[in-house]
Design a protein around this motif. Sequence first.
Motif, mmCIF file in Angstrom:
data_model
loop_
_atom_site.group_PDB
_atom_site.id
_atom_site.type_symbol
_atom_site.label_atom_id
_atom_site.label_comp_id
_atom_site.label_asym_id
_atom_site.label_seq_id
_atom_site.Cartn_x
_atom_site.Cartn_y
_atom_site.Cartn_z
ATOM 1 N N ASP A 229 0.851 -1.188 0.000
ATOM 2 C CA ASP A 229 0.000 0.000 0.000
ATOM 3 C C ASP A 229 0.886 1.236 0.000
ATOM 4 O OD1 ASP A 229 -1.892 1.948 0.295
ATOM 5 O OD2 ASP A 229 -2.805 1.139 2.112
ATOM 6 N N GLU A 231 0.238 4.118 -1.348
ATOM 7 C CA GLU A 231 -0.555 5.326 -1.144
ATOM 8 C C GLU A 231 -0.716 5.626 0.343
ATOM 9 O OE1 GLU A 231 -4.947 7.184 -2.354
ATOM 10 O OE2 GLU A 231 -4.379 5.155 -2.966
ATOM 11 N N LYS A 235 0.686 9.049 2.322
ATOM 12 C CA LYS A 235 -0.174 9.934 3.114
ATOM 13 C C LYS A 235 0.421 10.181 4.496
ATOM 14 C CE LYS A 235 -4.584 8.794 0.879
ATOM 15 N NZ LYS A 235 -5.922 8.149 1.056
ATOM 16 N N LYS A 270 7.053 4.142 -6.190
ATOM 17 C CA LYS A 270 5.615 4.416 -6.147
ATOM 18 C C LYS A 270 5.274 5.345 -4.985
ATOM 19 C CE LYS A 270 4.139 0.108 -6.243
ATOM 20 N NZ LYS A 270 3.180 -1.032 -6.253
ATOM 21 N N GLN A 274 3.705 9.394 -5.239
ATOM 22 C CA GLN A 274 2.416 9.744 -4.655
ATOM 23 C C GLN A 274 2.512 10.824 -3.582
ATOM 24 O OE1 GLN A 274 1.238 5.827 -3.506
ATOM 25 N NE2 GLN A 274 0.335 5.330 -5.491
#
Length: 891
Positions: A229, A231, A235, A270, A274
């Motif tokens: 994960d 993403e 965050k 990745k 992001q």
Amino acid sequence: MAAAAAMVSSAGALLAMLNESHPALKLHALSNLNAFVDLFWPEISYSVPIIQSLYEDEKFDQRQLAALLVSKVFYYLCELNDSLSYALGAGPLFDVSQDSDFVRTILAKAIDEYASLRTKAAEANDESTVLDSRLEAVVERMLDKCITDGKYKQAIGMAIECRRWDILQAAIIRSDDIQSTINYCMDVSRSFLNPREYRHEVLRFLVKMYEQLSPDYSSICQCLMMLDDSEGIAKILEKLLRSEYVNHALLAFQIAFDLVENENRAFLLKVMSQLSTPKLQPSGNIHEEVYAEEFTKIRRILFGEVSMQLSMQFLATNDKLDFIIKKIEQSVDMTNSVCHNAIIYSNAIMHAGTTANEYIMENLELLNRDSNWAKFSAMAGLGVIHRGHQLQNKSVLDIYMQHGASDGPYTAGGQRFGLGLMHLNNNEEDIKTFLRGSLSSSSVEVIQHGACLGLGLAALGNADNDVFEDLKNVLYTDSALAGEAAGISMGLLMAGTASERAVEMLDYAHKTQHEKIVRGLALGVALTVYGREEEADTLIEQMTRDQDPILRYGGMYAIALAYRGTLNSKAIRKLLHFAVSDVSNDVRRTAVIALGFVLYSDPEQTPRMVSLLSKSYNPHVRYGAALAVGISCAGSGLSEAISLLEPLTSDDVDFVRQGALIAMSMVMLQISEVSDSRVGAFRRQLEEIILDEWEETMSKMGAILATGIIDAGGRNVTIKLMSKTKYDRMTAVIGLAVFTQYWYWHPLLHFISLAFSTTAFIGLDYELNMPRFQFLSHAEPSLFEYPKPTVPITTTPVKLPTAILSTSSRRRVRPGKKENEKADSMQVDSSTEKKSEPEPSFEILDNPARVVPTQEIYIKFLPLSRYVPVKSAPSGIVILKDLQIEAYYII
């Protein structure tokens, strides 16, 4: 005797009462027989049908007591299924709090049965499955008892196994230390849970628990990385960077360094993509300016630039090698090409990352006269030595050519291979462009061979389809040399992706007639299923059932890499089956080696698992057992591993001795002679083998390589297959897997450098600089000191003593006898005056400092220090917070 006879008589009378029709007599008999069952169960077993009939009689008041009695009898008869069935019928009379073998055994059976039913219902996605309410009640009573008694770890283990999220949550919430309890849950799920989908389900549950109860962002990010994960991690990092508190940014930097240590480059890219780019507009927003500055820092961290530079700087300034390689060179017949090449590999390994290329530069004239592949290996070795030297790109390797080395295809091919080793997993476009251009512009298979290996290393796990097509074009030329490298590099490129393009690779493996290409493709296909576990089972089954032994051999690596570090029992059984039953020695040897990859998360198990295999009549199996122990127990200094390898270093077969020597050096990495005297004995054994002119070439090669491995990285690196956060180091595992292919192709020995990890504590502040910082190693300094310096060999001829007659000798001795005695007495007096001072029990270390794995448990931080670690870590790159900075927030 009289008392025993009376008891037998009483039991007989009670059994007779069971045949009476009066309910009160039957109840009296059952109540008392329950007390007699442990002593007279053989006699009572004859009355089981009567007791069963009482249980089935719905009008009988004490049916549960009858069920309990029958359950105990079946327990003694080892009929556990029947015993469990009647124990459930006993209801509350089956007391789960009772401490007896009967209760413990039936409870274990009940939990296993309940967990099996819950698992089958979950896998079938059938929520309407109805479980036996009595079974569920017994399990719940046991779980509630564990929580009530404060045995939270037992409750957590059973709750996870039984898929009871409510019990798991209750155990976590009611525990005394929520943080450590959640961390324990994560360790259990990571180490023991199968299949992979359920492990991910547990990790997702733990992420929610972390967020609700203990906002440990570091642990949350580790869970999210296992869940792929990116993403979620982005965050969290952005939230910390945009916070007003400096400590939040420091924590973000530490999380980034921990993620980099896991070595999953594709995932980190990745995450980086992001993160929102800072708005560099002239708005005067100071918060955005601070975020932009911190964004630049974390970008450098996630790209691996900071950690690589710090590692290279530490290795270069702390290189403790002396005359070892020169001593080996003087001891070996340099006309023996195998031993000469082994010296080249050993030199690269022992200087890995240190940028110390003096031996190569001092022997350019000798290397110019080398055979072709020796030049290839020497050039590639420079890439190992200069790993992380990213700014100079290929100019570092051009030094070799600029100082008179002949420029030919082998030198050029080695340069391209070395570039990949130097820029491992960096995905730099200029390097990829150069290497791809080498594939298209040259048809020389040696250059293509080096370029393919370099390209696979530079784009490890990137899954770039354009690069894959370039490699496939080389493969389809059907050149044995270039095709083998193309097959391996395809696997490196697609590592861990479980790409469908593996089918193309397998198809071509069945079409080509070159064994080298088939072997390269077999390993490449295995690399594509790295870490995929059950998802790889179809491909594994296809490869292990193939008639071609080379593809079955690839199937063993597919099992090893798909189930790396999982301790999966199914994978272990399959490997053991092939290790003892396959008709191909190559398959059997590789199956045993693969055990080391499956078991490395629990190194203590490996010596026990391969103990019998190490004594096999088949030398290939013994060799495999040695390497399995070396891989699994690398850098551990495990006593059981050393004891298993010691007899193999003197095996009758030369290649078994070679494997055992290499494995022993891997186990003894960074282990001092003070902590284990066998380390010194092993170093002396290596020296004796190298000096012995009658020793077999294979064994001598193993001793030379082992000398390089045990002193790898200037004596400042170890082999680690798991990071500090217990995450698998993808690059390290893949590196060792390809390294074991040196059995067929010696240049692949350089891949061992991928598994090296710098043994250092490096503290950084907010500016990513190294402040003055001290910490404590609470152990004797000699326990973890560097090996003693090697004394260089002197080639000066020894002068023989002059013959002296015994009579003249006596004349010379007598006059000076008193003087000699006086001198001896003075020497004794002076020696007694100089008493050796006791060694201190601790050592103060300055940042940065060498900290070996076995030393980590002794590392402590000084209480009055200006700097304090954001996350207490005994080694690696650690972010420090400055206590003198005001307005910070303690996380």
